[in-house]
Scaffold this active site. Structure first.
Site, short mmCIF file in Angstrom:
data_model
loop_
_atom_site.label_atom_id
_atom_site.label_comp_id
_atom_site.label_asym_id
_atom_site.label_seq_id
_atom_site.Cartn_x
_atom_site.Cartn_y
_atom_site.Cartn_z
N HIS A 59 0.95 -1.21 -0.06
CA HIS A 59 0.01 -0.08 -0.18
C HIS A 59 0.96 1.36 -0.05
O HIS A 59 2.19 1.19 0.26
CB HIS A 59 -1.06 -0.04 1.16
CG HIS A 59 -2.08 -1.12 1.01
ND1 HIS A 59 -2.82 -1.40 2.09
CD2 HIS A 59 -2.02 -1.81 0.24
CE1 HIS A 59 -3.82 -2.20 1.63
NE2 HIS A 59 -3.28 -2.72 0.49
N GLU A 61 1.27 3.60 1.83
CA GLU A 61 1.74 4.16 3.04
C GLU A 61 3.27 3.45 3.20
O GLU A 61 4.05 3.84 3.73
CB GLU A 61 1.12 3.85 4.41
CG GLU A 61 -0.49 4.65 4.21
CD GLU A 61 -1.43 3.77 3.64
OE1 GLU A 61 -1.31 3.35 2.78
OE2 GLU A 61 -2.55 3.70 3.93
N CYS A 84 -5.60 1.19 6.10
CA CYS A 84 -6.56 0.04 6.37
C CYS A 84 -6.03 -0.76 7.84
O CYS A 84 -4.96 -0.28 8.19
CB CYS A 84 -6.36 -0.85 5.16
SG CYS A 84 -4.32 -1.48 5.02
N TRP A 179 -12.64 7.08 -40.11
CA TRP A 179 -12.73 7.58 -38.62
C TRP A 179 -13.56 8.91 -38.46
O TRP A 179 -13.26 9.71 -39.52
CB TRP A 179 -10.97 7.54 -38.24
CG TRP A 179 -10.39 6.16 -38.21
CD1 TRP A 179 -9.43 5.99 -39.15
CD2 TRP A 179 -10.51 5.45 -37.14
NE1 TRP A 179 -9.03 4.57 -38.77
CE2 TRP A 179 -9.79 4.47 -37.66
CE3 TRP A 179 -11.54 5.12 -36.27
CZ2 TRP A 179 -9.37 3.22 -36.88
CZ3 TRP A 179 -11.24 3.67 -35.52
CH2 TRP A 179 -10.09 2.84 -35.92
#
Ligand SMILES: NC(=O)c1ccc[n+]([C@@H]2O[C@H](COP(=O)([O-])OP(=O)(O)OC[C@H]3O[C@@H](n4cnc5c(N)ncnc54)[C@H](OP(=O)(O)O)[C@@H]3O)[C@@H](O)[C@H]2O)c1
Ligand SMILES: [Zn+2]
Length: 369
Positions: A59, A61, A84, A179
């Site tokens: 994560h 952190e 978390c 296109w």
């Protein structure tokens, strides 16, 4: 609208940096959110930065603490999402925060995931840390709108993209549409695919255009390519059946299978639904870890996706061309309202010039709860 206490304004530039770091994971982290983090020492000097790069990887952190080394004691962690506090694919970040001995954690927004939902912040407060929550919350919630929507509804955030001429046509009356937009605008669409977890087209677009639907290598992992069909009337040869570049799923209902002896090509996998409802498809894609899908279909499936509330955002490329013709090839075929009270109101979030084209990005607020 939450007001920031003026003494907390000093954290705003650091949170902006953390949001910028979080955006580096765009398109790669699902089903997880985008998260960025900065670690400061007790004098307020930067020690480390990190972001969540993909599900299963550390994560944000943890990445920031790894850069900071053992110098974070008494310092501050700035992070875009509540840390978390549960064992997922990686250990809880709250443990690493306590171990780092920072004295303060500055958070942008709560994590809506039931396993966290305020418990991350209360764990840190109980351990005696100062927690400042709500710094640039609006920006952080917008950045993680797809993750938050999926957690809340069980369905991915839907972005519907189309390219049209100035007179509102998405194809010529013979079906040709390549296109309408410029090559630069199409490169922008490759980036949009890279930021998505799945790209969905209907059987009509596969039969007419034989699209490839990849990000052309921009994404580290290409989005899933999904063909949504009611009839299973699909060609035997199609670029999408070559799954060496990206995975392809054919989504169809069990009724179609009973009525059609379709010889499935080797590459694609199958998603069998009860009915061919866009909501059912999205629920199946959420279970595959999708937070955000890009609808790149033609008028028929676009109408069905919008009218079933499966589109939260539009990205429309308007090209300075006139295709003309009787009402044909309009972007939303059968979607027609009978009174102005019923029509969908949009909030513009972006207007951008791309080469000679214009891109308009808009949200449909009505479909966001
Ligand atoms: N300019 C643009 O941005 C753009 C983008 C995409 C496509 N196009 C053009 O659009 C044209 C094709 O239009 P289209 O409307 O046929 O394409 P489409 O919307 O991609 O495909 C329609 C098909 O989607 C399938 N489908 C599955 N569930 C559905 C549901 N609940 N409701 C409606 N459809 C469902 C059906 O496939 P089956 O028939 O297989 O059962 C249906 O025929 C082509 O000319 C293409 O070039 C333009
Ligand atoms: Zn964590």
């Amino acid at each position: 609208m939450n007001k920031i206490n003026s003494k907390n304004l000093i954290w705003v530039p650091w949170m902006r940096r953390a949001l910028q770091l979080a955006s580096l994971g765009e398109g790669e982290t699902s089903p997880n959110p985008l998260v960025g983090a900065v670690v400061l020492d007790k004098e307020g000097h930067i020690l480390g930065e990190g972001f969540h790069s993909r599900a299963g990887s550390p994560h944000a952190e943890i990445e920031a603490f790894a850069q900071a080394g053992n110098n974070a004691k008494g310092g501050t962690l700035i992070v875009t999402l509540e840390p978390c506090c549960h064992h997922g694919l990686t250990p809880p970040c709250t443990e690493a925060i306590l171990k780092s001995q920072v004295q303060r954690v500055v958070v942008a927004s709560n994590d809506p995931d039931k396993r966290v939902a305020g418990k991350g912040i209360s764990t840190l407060k109980k351990a005696g840390l100062e927690v400042i929550n709500g710094i640039l919350k609006k920006e952080a919630d917008y950045q993680n709108r797809a993750f938050r929507f999926r957690v809340k509804t069980g369905r991915p955030w839907g972005v519907l993209k189309w390219a049209m001429s100035l007179d509102g046509r998405t194809s010529l009356s013979n079906g040709e549409s390549k296109w309408i937009s410029s090559s630069k605008a199409r490169e922008y669409v490759h980036q949009m695919r890279a930021n998505s977890d799945a790209v969905i087209v209907g059987g009509g677009t596969v039969r007419m255009d034989d699209p490839l639907l990849t990000s052309r290598g921009i994404a580290n992992s290409e989005p899933l390519r999904v063909v949504f069909t009611k009839s299973l009337n699909l060609p035997q040869q199609a670029k999408l059946w070559d799954t060496s570049v990206a995975s392809t799923f054919i989504a169809y209902s069990s009724i179609a299978e009973r009525n059609h002896l379709y010889q499935f090509p080797d590459g694609p996998k199958r998603i069998v639904l009860n009915k061919s409802e866009p909501i059912e498809l999205l629920e199946a894609l959420a279970l595959k870890g999708c937070n955000r899908v890009l609808w790149e279909c033609g008028p028929r499936l676009s109408s069905a996706a919008i009218s079933s509330g499966c589109v939260q955002e539009l990205a429309v490329v308007i090209s300075p061309k006139l295709l003309g013709g009787e009402p044909f090839g309009t972007p939303l075929a059968s979607l027609g309202f009978k009174s102005m009270e019923e029509v969908l109101l949009l909030n513009q979030v972006l207007l951008k010039r791309i080469d000679q084209d214009w891109l308009m990005q808009m949200c449909i607020p009505q479909f966001q709860d």
